[in-house]
Design an enzyme around this catalytic site. Structure first.
Site, PDB file in Angstrom:
ATOM      1  N   GLY A 110     -17.424 -71.457  82.601  1.00  0.00           N
ATOM      2  CA  GLY A 110     -17.260 -72.896  82.754  1.00  0.00           C
ATOM      3  C   GLY A 110     -16.098 -73.225  83.671  1.00  0.00           C
ATOM      4  N   ARG A 111     -15.966 -74.481  83.958  1.00  0.00           N
ATOM      5  CA  ARG A 111     -14.929 -74.918  84.901  1.00  0.00           C
ATOM      6  C   ARG A 111     -13.580 -74.954  84.193  1.00  0.00           C
ATOM      7  NH1 ARG A 111     -12.901 -79.909  87.065  1.00  0.00           N
ATOM      8  NH2 ARG A 111     -12.484 -79.709  89.305  1.00  0.00           N
TER       9      ARG A 111
ATOM     10  N   HIS B 279      -8.857 -86.374  69.511  1.00  0.00           N
ATOM     11  CA  HIS B 279      -9.872 -85.547  70.174  1.00  0.00           C
ATOM     12  C   HIS B 279     -11.230 -85.977  69.644  1.00  0.00           C
ATOM     13  CE1 HIS B 279     -12.631 -82.125  69.246  1.00  0.00           C
ATOM     14  NE2 HIS B 279     -12.549 -81.960  70.552  1.00  0.00           N
TER      15      HIS B 279
ATOM     16  N   SER C  52     -16.576 -84.410  75.902  1.00  0.00           N
ATOM     17  CA  SER C  52     -15.400 -83.990  75.151  1.00  0.00           C
ATOM     18  C   SER C  52     -14.188 -84.735  75.687  1.00  0.00           C
ATOM     19  CB  SER C  52     -15.192 -82.480  75.292  1.00  0.00           C
ATOM     20  OG  SER C  52     -14.075 -82.054  74.543  1.00  0.00           O
TER      21      SER C  52
ATOM     22  N   HIS D 188     -10.241 -92.744  58.444  1.00  0.00           N
ATOM     23  CA  HIS D 188     -11.233 -92.103  57.578  1.00  0.00           C
ATOM     24  C   HIS D 188     -12.259 -93.107  57.050  1.00  0.00           C
ATOM     25  CE1 HIS D 188     -10.197 -87.839  57.243  1.00  0.00           C
ATOM     26  NE2 HIS D 188      -8.992 -88.240  57.596  1.00  0.00           N
TER      27      HIS D 188
END
Length: 304
Positions: free
Chosen positions: A261-262, A108, A94, A147
């Site tokens: 999670g971290r 992102h 991610s 796109h």
């Protein structure tokens, strides 16, 4: 091979993280990623790579995680009750990139694999991911190119893929309390498994590999555009939407926090600086007003 192979997926994800970091360092030209390897007590771990104070990028985070557990968290079983009582394994890359220049969009991307096991039953697995673009100043050329890149990588998998995942992205990255999209979208997919492991994995790889191909030309085109304090303040204000979405709506953030999670890695997506302003209204006829009127709503960018 059509049985799910998490070892193969993990190898791809680690290589993808490495290649994206190298590409971003080359685009920035000065800053380097610092790596922070971490372990999770309940099982698994990951490596977070963060670049700060660059020439082009104020902050860029590219995180790999591979976590596992004996039971599913509430955020997952709420949508998939059949997962209750199963052990799970989740892995992914991610990233979120916050540029210095307001004329470069924030972006992102995420690609992930999930598999849940139960004795005496077939594993339940799927892929998910996508990428999206959040411009501060509207450049139609950039959005159309973004796109078109998304559509091109989808085409080998079927003509229906791009419009379906483009719509899903528009719907997912939407802030109901603002009645606006977070940006101009891109691709979003989840629960991908109907075509079997090989084809599903191939599509996830295409999305991961296609991200930098789509983003790098936009960075190159806008990185030297002159800006002043007015544009910087608008960028900081619009970054607030990123914070609002990630902390209130994003399923990945909620999943990470609920599974222990971290925290530093999960909140890596937060911009380093952000501001809010009461009842902000852009000046009529301004570039800021055009962003609101023409870009923060779903559109078919390829048939304008």
């Amino acid at each position: 091979m059509n049985a799910p192979d998490s070892t193969l997926v993990k190898a791809f994800l680690l290589d993808l993280q490495h290649r994206i970091c190298n590409g971003l360092e080359a685009l920035d030209g000065s800053a380097k990623f610092a790596e922070d390897a971490w372990k999770r007590e309940e099982g698994g771990g990951g490596q977070s790579r963060v670049l700060t104070g660059g020439t082009v990028f104020e902050q860029a985070g590219v995180n790999f995680s591979h976590v596992m557990g004996a039971s599913m968290p509430a955020s997952a079983t709420a949508h998939r009750p059949e997962l209750a009582g199963r052990s799970f394994e989740a892995m992914g890359v991610s990233l979120v990139i916050h540029p210095n220049n307001p004329h470069i969009p924030t972006t992102h991307a995420n690609v992930r694999f999930f598999i849940a096991h139960k004795d005496g039953a077939d594993p339940v697995w799927w892929f998910g991911g996508g990428f999206d673009l959040t411009p501060y100043y509207p450049y139609l050329e950039d959005v159309v190119e973004w796109h078109q890149s998304a559509k091109s990588l989808c085409e080998p998998f079927g003509d229906e893929i791009y419009p379906e995942y483009k719509q899903w992205c528009d719907e997912y990255f939407f802030l109901p309390h603002r009645n606006e999209t977070r940006g101009v979208g891109g691709l979003f997919f989840d629960d991908l498994n109907k075509q079997g492991f090989d084809t599903s994995f191939a599509f996830m790889q295409a999305v991961g590999n296609g991200f930098l191909t789509a983003y790098a030309p936009i960075v190159e085109r806008r990185k030297d555009t002159v800006y002043g304090e007015h544009e910087r303040q608008f960028q900081l204000y619009r970054r607030g939407r990123y914070v609002e979405f990630n902390l209130v709506y994003d399923r990945g953030t909620l999943f990470g926090l609920q599974t222990g999670g971290r925290t530093e890695s999960i909140l890596m997506s937060m911009p380093p600086l952000v501001r809010w302003e009461y009842a902000y209204t852009p000046e009529a006829g301004s570039a800021e007003a055009a962003l609101y009127s023409d870009y923060l709503k779903p559109r078919d960018w390829l048939t304008l």
